[in-house]
Design a protein around this motif. Structure first.
Motif, PDB file in Angstrom:
ATOM      1  N   PHE A  40      62.982  52.343  47.525  1.00  0.00           N
ATOM      2  CA  PHE A  40      62.099  51.895  48.567  1.00  0.00           C
ATOM      3  C   PHE A  40      61.154  51.017  48.090  1.00  0.00           C
ATOM      4  O   PHE A  40      60.596  49.975  48.626  1.00  0.00           O
ATOM      5  CB  PHE A  40      61.490  53.385  48.855  1.00  0.00           C
ATOM      6  CG  PHE A  40      60.618  53.057  50.297  1.00  0.00           C
ATOM      7  CD1 PHE A  40      60.967  52.888  51.422  1.00  0.00           C
ATOM      8  CD2 PHE A  40      59.288  52.885  49.880  1.00  0.00           C
ATOM      9  CE1 PHE A  40      60.183  52.931  52.530  1.00  0.00           C
ATOM     10  CE2 PHE A  40      58.343  52.586  50.910  1.00  0.00           C
ATOM     11  CZ  PHE A  40      58.709  52.692  52.423  1.00  0.00           C
ATOM     12  N   LEU A  59      63.970  51.552  58.220  1.00  0.00           N
ATOM     13  CA  LEU A  59      65.178  51.783  57.486  1.00  0.00           C
ATOM     14  C   LEU A  59      65.915  53.466  58.107  1.00  0.00           C
ATOM     15  O   LEU A  59      67.049  53.522  58.027  1.00  0.00           O
ATOM     16  CB  LEU A  59      64.697  52.551  55.736  1.00  0.00           C
ATOM     17  CG  LEU A  59      64.290  51.139  55.023  1.00  0.00           C
ATOM     18  CD1 LEU A  59      63.581  51.697  53.772  1.00  0.00           C
ATOM     19  CD2 LEU A  59      65.692  50.793  54.555  1.00  0.00           C
ATOM     20  N   ARG A  60      65.105  54.312  58.566  1.00  0.00           N
ATOM     21  CA  ARG A  60      65.641  55.124  59.276  1.00  0.00           C
ATOM     22  C   ARG A  60      66.360  54.854  60.462  1.00  0.00           C
ATOM     23  O   ARG A  60      67.468  55.444  60.814  1.00  0.00           O
ATOM     24  CB  ARG A  60      64.377  56.155  59.565  1.00  0.00           C
ATOM     25  CG  ARG A  60      63.726  56.954  58.660  1.00  0.00           C
ATOM     26  CD  ARG A  60      62.928  57.902  58.944  1.00  0.00           C
ATOM     27  NE  ARG A  60      62.301  58.621  57.958  1.00  0.00           N
ATOM     28  CZ  ARG A  60      61.235  59.246  57.749  1.00  0.00           C
ATOM     29  NH1 ARG A  60      60.140  59.061  58.917  1.00  0.00           N
ATOM     30  NH2 ARG A  60      60.659  59.844  56.733  1.00  0.00           N
ATOM     31  N   GLU A  63      69.538  53.498  59.150  1.00  0.00           N
ATOM     32  CA  GLU A  63      70.402  54.787  58.584  1.00  0.00           C
ATOM     33  C   GLU A  63      71.012  55.354  59.974  1.00  0.00           C
ATOM     34  O   GLU A  63      72.315  55.656  59.943  1.00  0.00           O
ATOM     35  CB  GLU A  63      69.673  55.473  58.159  1.00  0.00           C
ATOM     36  CG  GLU A  63      70.395  56.742  57.247  1.00  0.00           C
ATOM     37  CD  GLU A  63      69.685  57.629  56.785  1.00  0.00           C
ATOM     38  OE1 GLU A  63      70.103  58.655  55.954  1.00  0.00           O
ATOM     39  OE2 GLU A  63      68.254  57.541  56.507  1.00  0.00           O
ATOM     40  N   ARG A  70      71.558  56.259  53.062  1.00  0.00           N
ATOM     41  CA  ARG A  70      70.284  56.787  52.060  1.00  0.00           C
ATOM     42  C   ARG A  70      70.817  57.674  51.453  1.00  0.00           C
ATOM     43  O   ARG A  70      71.368  58.657  51.663  1.00  0.00           O
ATOM     44  CB  ARG A  70      69.256  56.955  53.125  1.00  0.00           C
ATOM     45  CG  ARG A  70      67.970  58.119  52.295  1.00  0.00           C
ATOM     46  CD  ARG A  70      67.009  58.370  53.507  1.00  0.00           C
ATOM     47  NE  ARG A  70      65.713  58.643  52.931  1.00  0.00           N
ATOM     48  CZ  ARG A  70      65.422  59.879  52.370  1.00  0.00           C
ATOM     49  NH1 ARG A  70      66.348  60.903  52.529  1.00  0.00           N
ATOM     50  NH2 ARG A  70      64.256  60.243  51.933  1.00  0.00           N
ATOM     51  N   VAL A  80      65.414  58.073  45.334  1.00  0.00           N
ATOM     52  CA  VAL A  80      65.912  57.640  46.763  1.00  0.00           C
ATOM     53  C   VAL A  80      66.754  56.166  46.866  1.00  0.00           C
ATOM     54  O   VAL A  80      65.855  55.263  46.342  1.00  0.00           O
ATOM     55  CB  VAL A  80      65.233  57.983  48.095  1.00  0.00           C
ATOM     56  CG1 VAL A  80      65.749  57.393  49.383  1.00  0.00           C
ATOM     57  CG2 VAL A  80      64.646  59.257  48.005  1.00  0.00           C
ATOM     58  N   TYR A  82      68.913  53.015  48.714  1.00  0.00           N
ATOM     59  CA  TYR A  82      69.279  52.283  50.163  1.00  0.00           C
ATOM     60  C   TYR A  82      70.388  51.503  49.768  1.00  0.00           C
ATOM     61  O   TYR A  82      70.242  50.536  48.853  1.00  0.00           O
ATOM     62  CB  TYR A  82      68.104  51.850  50.904  1.00  0.00           C
ATOM     63  CG  TYR A  82      66.949  52.988  51.316  1.00  0.00           C
ATOM     64  CD1 TYR A  82      67.398  53.530  52.516  1.00  0.00           C
ATOM     65  CD2 TYR A  82      66.065  53.245  50.522  1.00  0.00           C
ATOM     66  CE1 TYR A  82      66.210  54.508  52.817  1.00  0.00           C
ATOM     67  CE2 TYR A  82      65.156  54.001  50.920  1.00  0.00           C
ATOM     68  CZ  TYR A  82      65.250  54.817  52.052  1.00  0.00           C
ATOM     69  OH  TYR A  82      64.395  55.651  52.449  1.00  0.00           O
TER      70      TYR A  82
END
Length: 111
Positions: A40, A59-60, A63, A70, A80, A82
């Motif tokens: 991130f 990003l959410r 996803e 993720r 985390v 990506y």
């Protein structure tokens, strides 16, 4: 898949694409993820004008739409990462073409 993308399916494929990858910084994030997996904070440094809240939201959404994976590593502190899914990687020629078009546009409008 998010509701806006499902609704766009009722209109036309172009609207589906715009709904999935349109949004503040999404294509820039995808461009950087095409280079490989990122954390991130790395993405935050690569897209410095994106604030944390916006980057998190984008990003959410990526996803949820199946473009970004993720991965949370069970470590302390948690790590985390990506990365792009196969579907996300399929955007590579489009992102590259848009990148070149953007460079050309910029050059034509440089004062």
């Amino acid at each position: 898949m998010r509701l806006p993308v499902r609704r766009a399916m009722e209109v036309c494929p172009v609207e589906v694409a715009v709904s999935a990858v349109g949004g503040t910084w999404k294509l820039t994030v995808i461009k950087h993820l095409l280079e490989g997996t990122r954390r991130f904070n790395e993405l935050g440094r690569l897209v410095p004008l994106a604030n944390t809240k916006t980057l998190t939201r984008q990003l959410r959404e990526l996803e949820e739409d199946g473009l970004v994976l993720r991965t949370v590593h069970p470590e302390v502190p948690p790590r985390v990462e990506y990365s792009l899914t196969d579907l996300g990687r399929s955007l590579q020629p489009i992102v590259e073409a848009m990148n070149e078009w953007g460079k050309d546009f910029e050059a034509r409008h440089a004062d």
